[in-house]
Design a protein around this motif. Structure first.
Motif: not given
Lengths: 409, 409
Positions: B49-50, B53-54, B56-58
């Protein structure tokens, strides 16, 4: 070139897209030549998700381990925002509360900041980096993780700004500033360019929940200029909360606050002797009921009348306690009304101007609004009226004090 | 009364219910009078999951900030497990890698542990507390959060056990121990009560993926007795991985490992001169293809044959590289087969016993299984055979060495 601390709350960093947006804003400040320290909250919903896990383990989760758990929320955000900044070519570095030595006392879940060592942050700023700090958390003397309680990220930002002697602490939120009153009640309500810390404290405690009271107190104490800005709207200047009373707008009053959740209790014909107020309110306080306004008139015939307000949710409970106590005291009667509101005008201008109170009462009288209670402080006058007069009263006062017009400079 | 380090992986702490179950097991060890240090991973799914998210940023998220992000996964688990222990009346205290001074180098995402300061843990143990430590993470010299890479929680547990001079390091996993071979292939496969570190390393690298190789290496280096246990099954003793060769079971071999993902490449008629092996394998290595077995026979007529194996996924790519290189070298022919398997017998017992190899070859011959390649080390003999013989070969060897029977003490 200035040193600016910016704080973004949970809604502002609530998704990967919003974090990218915050990174854009931060980069922009950096490109304008400012040194920027960013304080962030947990992504909206994350703290509740973590609390849900904790309550799955034990319903009364609190203390040290709850802080270890909750502090991960902001840690996720600092990492993601730093990644986003780096990917936009803006060098950044994240720090947890512990890493940047936000030293607090050991009161888990509601710790208070005692000291911040700004050396590491200053070194990174000197290296041209944006420093991203986890809000809401710190570390105690023994290295245990602590949290400051809900809304603590505002306090982190202000405390960092104070420690770094920042030129400004900018709180990005979902409103674009502090208004003369709630725009939902008075559409002509105007955004204030400036407001003093004292006024802000009165406005905040009266229901204009833009900032955490603790953060404002902290900013006032350490003379940190605070600015409230919208994180969603571009270009606005927000509202500057300042200690520079001298350069204030020359308005008599700055704003009108109100509280819709009050209920009133009155004890009439109480024997007018020492200790009566304590014997009535002591019992209320012991029941953990918070009392807001308290008014007692000069007595006549050896008795006096005593009125106070509580939160509407506590009305029935308070009535029970006070009725029992009134009987013991030999009071004539206990009455109450759970449908009242408090309206307050706030402004440092009233310190040096006579006639503000009478102007307020005149405006309300002109609309046929009966005033039940009056209470005053140095920069605030509050009245309690029947709840049906809330909107009418606020609008009448907004008009009477011409708050829709920006004051002459 | 002993000092035990227990490690529970992501599946074992994958939900609130499972964390409660782990708390029961830990409390039980505590009630038996042991001092217990618990190392936990992130709840299963959390690291992914983490990472989501990461990304999704780059898309290329890595380095320092990824470690700040990922380390929150274990931090959530230590808090929840400590709460669960406390609620069961078992005093507990959680620590992040940084808090308990798991000092690593600065190689973010794949850091190596350099030193652990056990003082804080020892103090808590002396106070009667269970100490819960976040696996997989540490802190570098400058206070930056680091992670050890996937599976690093095993390493954390072993390193802590070494630093604390623990009596045993127990790795709780989803299997109940190390078996003589894969029970899905040989239903009579038997759980080993003991195995040596060297055997374990050979078994692990050969496909019995019970433990991280790095953790086993670490345990061997620091003489930490390791035990593999099931976190779901009660009462089993698991398998003890030990350095005490003297007290070993008197078996000739301990287990049979196999690898189904091998492919074989052979270059025949290579001029037998210095540098040939390098000129063939150098090009393969440069293409980031990992080579497993390498066999070269004594040459005849000035030429030699050269065979090696790679992962099946790399077969086509390796064939292309080797064919081009073989032409340059004037080799006679390049052939290959992507459908082969490697079967290995492993055991420290073979050091002191002659005839193990011939017994192995005899057993395979009796089933008509042709051996294509042979490679040996001090405690291992590996053969490559056609993949259709995998199950037959493993069963024949399991029978021949009587692995289903526990050896005489």
């Amino acid at each position: 070139m200035a040193l600016i601390v910016q704080k973004y709350g949970g809604t502002s960093v609530g998704s990967v897209e919003r974090i990218q947006h915050v990174a854009d804003r931060v980069s922009q400040s950096r490109r304008q030549g400012h040194d920027v320290v960013v304080v962030v909250s947990a992504m909206s919903g994350e703290t509740d998700r973590l609390l849900g896990l904790a309550r799955g383990i034990r319903s009364d989760a609190d203390g040290r381990e709850l802080d270890v758990l909750l502090s991960t929320g902001e840690q996720v955000t600092i990492a993601l925002l730093s990644m986003a900044l780096e990917s936009k070519g803006c060098p950044a570095r994240s720090y947890t509360g512990a890493q940047v030595h936000i030293r607090t006392d050991s009161a888990h879940n509601k710790a208070r900041i005692q000291e911040i060592d700004g050396a590491r942050v200053r070194r990174d700023l000197a290296d041209g980096k944006v420093v991203v700090v986890a809000g809401f958390q710190g570390v105690d003397e023994s290295g245990n993780i602590t949290t400051l309680g809900r809304g603590g990220s505002d306090t982190t930002a202000v405390a960092l700004a104070a420690a770094l002697k920042a030129d400004e602490c900018q709180i990005f939120t979902d409103v674009d500033g502090v208004y003369t009153t709630d725009p939902r009640v008075v559409p002509q309500a105007r955004r204030l360019e400036r407001i003093t810390f004292e006024e802000m404290l009165e406005m905040a405690s009266l229901g204009s929940k833009v900032l955490q009271i603790r953060a404002v107190e902290f900013a006032g104490k350490y003379n940190v200029p605070l600015r409230v800005l919208s994180s969603f709207q571009e270009g606005g200047d927000g509202t500057l909360i300042t200690f520079e009373e001298g350069s204030m707008e020359q308005a008599l009053i700055s704003g009108i606050a109100f509280n819709q959740n009050e209920a009133q209790l009155t004890v009439t014909g109480v024997p007018d002797q020492p200790g009566v107020a304590y014997r009535i309110l002591g019992a209320v306080a012991q029941a953990n009921i918070e009392v807001d306004m308290i008014v007692q008139n000069v007595g006549a015939d050896g008795t006096t009348d005593f009125t106070f307000t509580v939160h509407r949710n506590d009305f029935d409970k308070a009535m029970g306690i006070v009725s029992a106590r009134a009987e013991e005291l030999g009071a004539r009667e206990v009455s109450g009304d759970p449908k009242i509101v408090k309206i307050s005008i706030v402004g440092v201008g009233m310190r040096s101007h006579a006639g503000i109170a009478s102007k307020m009462f005149e405006a309300l009288a002109a609309e046929g609004i009966n005033i039940r209670m009056i209470s005053t402080s140095e920069i605030k006058i509050s009245v309690v009226v029947d709840e049906k007069y809330l909107e009418l009263g606020v609008r009448a006062l907004h008009d009477a004090f011409e708050l829709e017009r920006a004051p002459a400079a």
